[in-house]
Design a protein around this motif. Structure first.
Motif, PDB file in Angstrom:
ATOM      1  N   GLY A 100     -33.828   1.282 -26.943  1.00 54.20           N
ATOM      2  CA  GLY A 100     -34.702   2.262 -27.590  1.00 54.20           C
ATOM      3  C   GLY A 100     -36.123   2.249 -27.082  1.00 54.20           C
ATOM      4  O   GLY A 100     -36.963   3.017 -27.564  1.00 54.20           O
ATOM      5  N   ARG A 101     -36.419   1.406 -26.093  1.00 49.86           N
ATOM      6  CA  ARG A 101     -37.767   1.337 -25.522  1.00 49.86           C
ATOM      7  C   ARG A 101     -37.799   1.777 -24.061  1.00 49.86           C
ATOM      8  O   ARG A 101     -38.733   2.442 -23.632  1.00 49.86           O
ATOM      9  N   ARG A 102     -36.791   1.379 -23.316  1.00 47.77           N
ATOM     10  CA  ARG A 102     -36.733   1.691 -21.890  1.00 47.77           C
ATOM     11  C   ARG A 102     -35.602   2.694 -21.670  1.00 47.77           C
ATOM     12  O   ARG A 102     -34.455   2.427 -22.023  1.00 47.77           O
ATOM     13  N   TRP A 103     -35.952   3.840 -21.080  1.00 44.23           N
ATOM     14  CA  TRP A 103     -35.024   4.969 -21.024  1.00 44.23           C
ATOM     15  C   TRP A 103     -34.730   5.381 -19.584  1.00 44.23           C
ATOM     16  O   TRP A 103     -35.570   5.257 -18.697  1.00 44.23           O
ATOM     17  N   PHE A 104     -33.530   5.905 -19.404  1.00 48.86           N
ATOM     18  CA  PHE A 104     -33.111   6.495 -18.136  1.00 48.86           C
ATOM     19  C   PHE A 104     -32.681   7.930 -18.395  1.00 48.86           C
ATOM     20  O   PHE A 104     -32.074   8.231 -19.433  1.00 48.86           O
ATOM     21  N   LEU A 105     -33.011   8.803 -17.453  1.00 48.59           N
ATOM     22  CA  LEU A 105     -32.608  10.196 -17.542  1.00 48.59           C
ATOM     23  C   LEU A 105     -31.367  10.430 -16.696  1.00 48.59           C
ATOM     24  O   LEU A 105     -31.273   9.936 -15.564  1.00 48.59           O
ATOM     25  N   LEU A 106     -30.431  11.182 -17.235  1.00 48.02           N
ATOM     26  CA  LEU A 106     -29.274  11.643 -16.478  1.00 48.02           C
ATOM     27  C   LEU A 106     -29.551  13.094 -16.121  1.00 48.02           C
ATOM     28  O   LEU A 106     -29.458  13.987 -16.966  1.00 48.02           O
ATOM     29  N   ASN A 107     -29.960  13.303 -14.883  1.00 44.14           N
ATOM     30  CA  ASN A 107     -30.457  14.573 -14.349  1.00 44.14           C
ATOM     31  C   ASN A 107     -31.823  14.910 -14.943  1.00 44.14           C
ATOM     32  O   ASN A 107     -32.189  14.432 -16.017  1.00 44.14           O
ATOM     33  N   ALA A 108     -32.574  15.705 -14.195  1.00 44.81           N
ATOM     34  CA  ALA A 108     -33.955  16.038 -14.566  1.00 44.81           C
ATOM     35  C   ALA A 108     -34.094  17.550 -14.603  1.00 44.81           C
ATOM     36  O   ALA A 108     -34.296  18.207 -13.589  1.00 44.81           O
ATOM     37  N   SER A 109     -33.985  18.096 -15.779  1.00 45.43           N
ATOM     38  CA  SER A 109     -33.974  19.540 -16.000  1.00 45.43           C
ATOM     39  C   SER A 109     -35.326  20.184 -15.713  1.00 45.43           C
ATOM     40  O   SER A 109     -36.376  19.553 -15.875  1.00 45.43           O
ATOM     41  N   PRO A 110     -35.350  21.460 -15.325  1.00 42.88           N
ATOM     42  CA  PRO A 110     -36.619  22.188 -15.212  1.00 42.88           C
ATOM     43  C   PRO A 110     -37.354  22.289 -16.549  1.00 42.88           C
ATOM     44  O   PRO A 110     -38.545  22.550 -16.579  1.00 42.88           O
ATOM     45  N   LEU A 150     -39.739   9.252 -25.819  1.00 41.57           N
ATOM     46  CA  LEU A 150     -40.100   9.469 -24.420  1.00 41.57           C
ATOM     47  C   LEU A 150     -41.591   9.740 -24.227  1.00 41.57           C
ATOM     48  O   LEU A 150     -42.036   9.975 -23.105  1.00 41.57           O
ATOM     49  N   HIS A 151     -42.358   9.700 -25.323  1.00 45.11           N
ATOM     50  CA  HIS A 151     -43.809   9.868 -25.205  1.00 45.11           C
ATOM     51  C   HIS A 151     -44.436   8.614 -24.584  1.00 45.11           C
ATOM     52  O   HIS A 151     -43.830   7.546 -24.592  1.00 45.11           O
ATOM     53  N   PRO A 152     -45.660   8.718 -24.057  1.00 46.55           N
ATOM     54  CA  PRO A 152     -46.338   7.525 -23.533  1.00 46.55           C
ATOM     55  C   PRO A 152     -46.491   6.467 -24.624  1.00 46.55           C
ATOM     56  O   PRO A 152     -46.737   6.806 -25.792  1.00 46.55           O
ATOM     57  N   PRO A 153     -46.345   5.193 -24.277  1.00 49.63           N
ATOM     58  CA  PRO A 153     -46.546   4.133 -25.272  1.00 49.63           C
ATOM     59  C   PRO A 153     -47.943   4.206 -25.889  1.00 49.63           C
ATOM     60  O   PRO A 153     -48.910   4.580 -25.223  1.00 49.63           O
ATOM     61  N   LYS A 154     -48.046   3.851 -27.166  1.00 49.60           N
ATOM     62  CA  LYS A 154     -49.314   3.984 -27.891  1.00 49.60           C
ATOM     63  C   LYS A 154     -50.406   3.095 -27.328  1.00 49.60           C
ATOM     64  O   LYS A 154     -51.593   3.402 -27.464  1.00 49.60           O
ATOM     65  N   ASN A 155     -50.040   1.972 -26.709  1.00 48.23           N
ATOM     66  CA  ASN A 155     -51.049   1.022 -26.230  1.00 48.23           C
ATOM     67  C   ASN A 155     -51.465   1.275 -24.779  1.00 48.23           C
ATOM     68  O   ASN A 155     -52.110   0.433 -24.159  1.00 48.23           O
ATOM     69  N   ALA A 156     -51.080   2.435 -24.215  1.00 45.74           N
ATOM     70  CA  ALA A 156     -51.409   2.721 -22.815  1.00 45.74           C
ATOM     71  C   ALA A 156     -52.045   4.105 -22.701  1.00 45.74           C
ATOM     72  O   ALA A 156     -51.649   5.041 -23.398  1.00 45.74           O
ATOM     73  N   ARG A 157     -53.052   4.214 -21.840  1.00 46.58           N
ATOM     74  CA  ARG A 157     -53.678   5.511 -21.599  1.00 46.58           C
ATOM     75  C   ARG A 157     -52.698   6.467 -20.931  1.00 46.58           C
ATOM     76  O   ARG A 157     -52.543   7.608 -21.340  1.00 46.58           O
ATOM     77  N   ARG A 158     -52.082   5.989 -19.856  1.00 48.44           N
ATOM     78  CA  ARG A 158     -51.067   6.775 -19.161  1.00 48.44           C
ATOM     79  C   ARG A 158     -49.928   5.855 -18.758  1.00 48.44           C
ATOM     80  O   ARG A 158     -50.129   4.888 -18.025  1.00 48.44           O
ATOM     81  N   SER A 159     -48.761   6.184 -19.249  1.00 42.50           N
ATOM     82  CA  SER A 159     -47.576   5.398 -18.922  1.00 42.50           C
ATOM     83  C   SER A 159     -46.355   6.195 -19.364  1.00 42.50           C
ATOM     84  O   SER A 159     -46.471   7.299 -19.887  1.00 42.50           O
TER      85      SER A 159
END
Length: 307
Positions: free
Chosen positions: A48-58, A70-79
């Protein structure tokens, strides 16, 4: 394993921007029998923390916004919690989302050499992404191996690619490369629970080898693109049969419905990657009823399964 269906439509989504078929028209008008769908992509995770995508849709940006894990982690500016992307083929509706991930760290993309070659030669994916984040290409194994995070640590999942019959996408049909490796499915297993997923969005035919594989899983996400072989022609929106587009139809003597109906040991049998013309999208239709009567679900955006 947590499995999230971010999008469940085939290329174009529902409604498709230039389509006025019955399904698209009624969806635009707010029919209660149809729901809007984005182009297919799936997210999986063992923790539930580290995710993989199966195909990358437009449609990936909106899909990620609609799914907070899938949002950026709260403790990081960009991640990002996305550790990698597993591609089944080089179709645009499965790969254009890679360009949307260009502002992050180097992308880890699992793809066959044929798929990589098609994307590099025809849409310059290496050159474009190389100017931003870069790509680390990983050839998926044909046997079960650990699916690793970008730092090399175990994700808690194992995976293998399963060769499927397939051709290069229409924008690359003149390529003189390998005749194999243009399309794969994936088997993914949770190392702790042993729960297993089969991911098959593009199946041209169900031969004996594929039929034997389908029953050995807990979740089967299967090609639901077309109900019938000549669906596009009947809808008045195209003339290419389903088989020539690389998709076994659901109905008919050689269709997938009969085969999937017999897989009663599979807990979750789900059609996804559904074309906007497909009548199974319409709740209350005879085709939708036939699928449900067979014990099969019609996948929808945001659908969640845990195994």
């Amino acid at each position: 394993m947590k499995i999230i269906l971010l999008g469940t439509a085939a290329g174009g989504g529902l409604p498709q921007w230039n389509c006025n078929c019955a399904n698209c028209r009624e969806t635009r008008h707010g029919s209660s029998r149809l729901v809007r769908r984005t182009q297919s992509s799936v997210a999986i995770s063992a923790d539930g923390r580290r995710w993989f995508l199966l195909n990358a849709s437009p449609d990936l940006r909106g899909q990620m916004e609609n799914f907070p894990p899938l949002h950026p982690p709260k403790n990081a500016r960009r991640s990002t919690p996305i550790e990698g992307v597993l591609l089944t083929n080089a179709d645009l509706d499965h790969t254009l989302g890679l360009f949307l991930l260009r502002e992050g760290k180097k992308l880890h993309v699992h793809a066959t050499p044929s798929v990589r070659r098609t994307l590099t030669k025809n849409i310059s994916i290496d050159g474009v992404l190389g100017s931003f984040c870069g790509v680390r290409w990983i050839v998926p194994s044909r046997r079960l191996v650990p699916l690793r995070c970008r730092d090399g640590s175990p994700s808690g999942l194992r995976y293998q690619a399963i060769e499927l019959k397939g051709k290069p996408p229409c924008f690359a049909r003149r390529d003189r490369g390998s005749k194999s490796g243009h399309c794969v499915g994936y088997r993914i297993i949770d190392e702790k629970t042993r729960g297993s997923l089969m991911f098959f969005p593009d199946v041209g035919a169900i031969d004996g080898r594929i039929a034997n594989l389908l029953g050995g899983c807990d979740v089967l996400l299967f090609d639901g693109t077309f109900w019938s072989e000549n669906e596009m022609q009947k809808a008045g929106v195209g003339g290419v049969p389903a088989g020539k587009m690389g998709h076994v139809p659901i109905s008919g003597p050689g269709g997938s419905l009969k085969q999937l109906a017999e897989l009663t040991s599979v807990r979750h049998r789900i059609y996804f990657h559904i074309n906007n013309t497909n009548p199974i999208l319409r709740k209350g239709s005879p085709q939708h009823a036939a699928v449900r009567a067979a014990g099969i679900q019609v996948g929808h955006d945001g659908m969640k399964i845990v195994i």
